[in-house]
Design an enzyme around this catalytic site. Structure first.
Site, PDB file in Angstrom:
ATOM      1  N   LYS A 131       0.873  -1.188   0.000  1.00 41.34           N
ATOM      2  CA  LYS A 131       0.000   0.000   0.000  1.00 41.34           C
ATOM      3  C   LYS A 131       0.897   1.220   0.000  1.00 41.34           C
ATOM      4  O   LYS A 131       1.456   1.601   1.021  1.00 41.34           O
ATOM      5  CB  LYS A 131      -0.884  -0.009   1.250  1.00 41.34           C
ATOM      6  N   GLU A 191       9.170   1.330  11.371  1.00 43.74           N
ATOM      7  CA  GLU A 191      10.223   2.360  11.349  1.00 43.74           C
ATOM      8  C   GLU A 191       9.488   3.688  11.379  1.00 43.74           C
ATOM      9  O   GLU A 191       8.784   4.029  10.431  1.00 43.74           O
ATOM     10  CB  GLU A 191      11.107   2.197  10.108  1.00 43.74           C
ATOM     11  N   CYS A 235      13.632  10.115   7.070  1.00 40.25           N
ATOM     12  CA  CYS A 235      13.424   9.600   8.440  1.00 40.25           C
ATOM     13  C   CYS A 235      14.632   9.880   9.321  1.00 40.25           C
ATOM     14  O   CYS A 235      14.502  10.233  10.479  1.00 40.25           O
ATOM     15  CB  CYS A 235      13.194   8.091   8.411  1.00 40.25           C
ATOM     16  N   GLU A 257       9.516  15.479  15.392  1.00 40.10           N
ATOM     17  CA  GLU A 257       9.993  15.340  14.021  1.00 40.10           C
ATOM     18  C   GLU A 257       9.251  16.344  13.129  1.00 40.10           C
ATOM     19  O   GLU A 257       8.031  16.289  13.008  1.00 40.10           O
ATOM     20  CB  GLU A 257       9.746  13.907  13.524  1.00 40.10           C
TER      21      GLU A 257
END
Ligand code: ADP
Length: 497
Positions: A190, A266, A301, A400
């Site tokens: 997906k 992750e 990331c 983040e």
């Protein structure tokens, strides 16, 4: 004979990608007939209509994946054959470099030169590397007492759901599907709703390479519909996810509420760059730190988004990083000389802007950047931004941002540097810059992160595991260890009496 360089703008104006889902070896519309408009990050223009898959399509894809798995056409295929197909798949990906790179750049807004040099070859190399592992994995024999023999073997899990984000659609998809397929699983991928196009090409190329129908399916769609349906599916054996912590938590809950499928996550980071005054070359370090945060518009990331720097050199070093950021050529991602492109969409732009304002409210100041630029291009372009005068307690240092924003924080000694670096809920990666070998090892050992780079940053290879500690998640992409994520152990005990 010289070949003219491709005109990417021209190619972009004529490309007509197929937005249909890929299920059971062919392109299909969503069962509901619904589509969503896939718009380019470059200028907001519509690229194509994409099938809006939902629970019904996930059901069909999972059923196809299960049928394929049970048939054994892939899961029990001769290993030589599995390797041959995956190698061919990797070759086709490399050959389709231009189409894949263009679609990646259109969807995501990343510079075409990076899509060509990093994303496509990185995905091809990953698939090729895992193809080579297929016939090089051995089982074990346990040291049981005489009179018995106990074999320990690895088996595929069955149907793997891979749910991936929009920042590196090709590479992160390859990180998941290559080891999953190498281990003999079937996969339902997906892609993120912002970036579905290259995943659909991958599925087509896999089929062209000879992957049996149903072994790799791609269902584009939205997170709360298609993503959640995969996460909650009773016949999916594993979810491999990369994305935000918030959605990572959802996948843990989905697994608990459904069939206790295994999950690997992750979920990003807030990676520190720790700069000691004795770093071997501070100018080179400043350039590398700038790329470590501004590469891919900071939408990475493991972006090195917290600069922890010895207070004696903090002002000069921070200014040097800001200058390096300003020197990066920002502009049209289809221009092969562009180094910094567009943010993926308006939501992301608003998020980055909010954080810059928040940093100022919290007491940090803007050294460089801090605002949208190049509005004439039509997309959301954000100047490489450095905030100084920050503390590690500020939200801009803890959360983040996922954009081109670096937060600079001074430290006074090694102990404080390590404490600050570890004072984060994340633990994905870190950079350490020092000429002192003993310090490099001491600090690397003390950092609670999945990857430590010493005197470099973001060096990456399929041979090394990638993943996080703490709330950056668990499980690893890349390297032979990734195969452990897509297989399970079986003990077969034989009585010899
Ligand atoms: P990002 O912050 O990078 O956009 P997200 O975690 O929002 O990352 O998205 C990563 C992937 O998770 C995408 O494929 C997205 O569609 C999917 N996703 C988002 N929300 C959900 C949800 N509620 N359930 C399942 N999948 C989701």
């Amino acid at each position: 004979m010289s070949v003219a360089a491709p005109n990417w703008r021209e190619r972009a104006s004529v490309i007509r990608p197929d937005g249909r889902a890929w299920i059971d070896g062919r392109p299909v519309n969503a069962a509901s007939g619904a589509t969503f408009e896939d718009c380019s990050a470059i200028d907001g223009r519509a690229i194509t209509a994409v099938a809006a898959g939902d629970a019904a399509d996930v059901d069909v894809a999972v059923a196809a994946a299960r049928r394929a798995f049970e048939s054994g056409d892939w899961s029990r295929a001769p290993l030589r054959e599995r390797k041959r197909v995956l190698r061919r798949f990797a070759e086709l990906v490399a050959q389709q470099r231009d189409e894949l790179a263009l679609l990646e750049t259109l969807d995501v807004g990343k510079p075409i030169r990076e899509s060509l040099a990093v994303d496509v070859p990185g995905a091809a190399r990953c698939i090729e590397w895992f193809a080579e592992t297929v016939d090089k994995q051995y089982g074990e024999i346990a040291p049981t007492d005489p009179g018995s023999i106990a074999l320990i073997t690895r088996e595929p899990l069955g149907v793997v759901g891979a749910v991936v984000p929009w920042n590196y659609p090709l590479i992160i998809s390859a990180w998941k599907i290559a080891p999953a397929l190498a281990a003999g699983n079937s996969v339902v991928l997906k892609p993120a709703e912002q970036s579905p196009l290259t995943a659909l090409v991958l599925a087509r190329l896999a089929t062209e390479a000879g992957l049996p129908d149903g072994v790799l399916n791609v269902v584009p769609g939205f997170g709360p519909t298609a993503g959640a349906a995969l996460g909650r599916h009773l016949d999916v054996d594993k979810i491999a996810f990369t994305g935000s912590g918030e959605v990572g938590r959802h996948f843990l809950a989905y697994a608990g509420e459904s069939n206790m499928k295994s999950v690997s996550l992750e979920c990003g980071g807030k990676s520190p760059q720790v700069i000691f005054a004795d770093a071997p070359d501070l100018d080179a370090a400043a350039a590398c730190v700038a790329l470590g945060i501004f590469y891919n518009q900071g939408e990475t990331c493991n972006a090195g988004s917290r600069l922890l720097v010895d207070h004696r050199i903090a002002d000069d070093f921070t200014a040097a990083v800001a200058r390096e950021g300003e020197a990066l050529q920002l502009g049209d991602p289809l221009d092969p000389t562009t180094a910094v492109g567009a943010l993926v969409d308006r939501d992301q732009f608003e998020r980055v802007s909010r954080y810059v304002q928040l940093g100022i409210t919290e007491g940090a100041h803007v050294v460089s950047g801090g605002a949208r630029v190049r509005e004439d291009l039509g997309g959301y372009y954000f100047a490489p931004t450095v905030l100084a005068g920050a503390t590690n307690a500020m939200r801009v240092a803890r959360e983040e941002i996922f954009g081109p924003v670096l937060v600079s924080i001074p430290f006074s000694d090694e102990a404080e540097a390590v404490a600050l670096a570890n004072d984060s809920e994340f633990g994905l990666a870190a950079g350490v810059w020092t000429a002192d070998l003993r310090r490099a090892h001491r600090v690397a050992a003390a950092l609670r992160v999945g990857t430590v780079w010493v005197n470099t940053f973001d060096a990456s290879d399929v041979t090394t595991p990638f993943g996080g500690m703490k709330r950056s998640g668990f499980g690893r992409d890349r390297s032979v260890h990734a195969l452990e994520e897509y297989s399970q152990l079986k003990t077969t005990w034989l009585d010899l009496h």
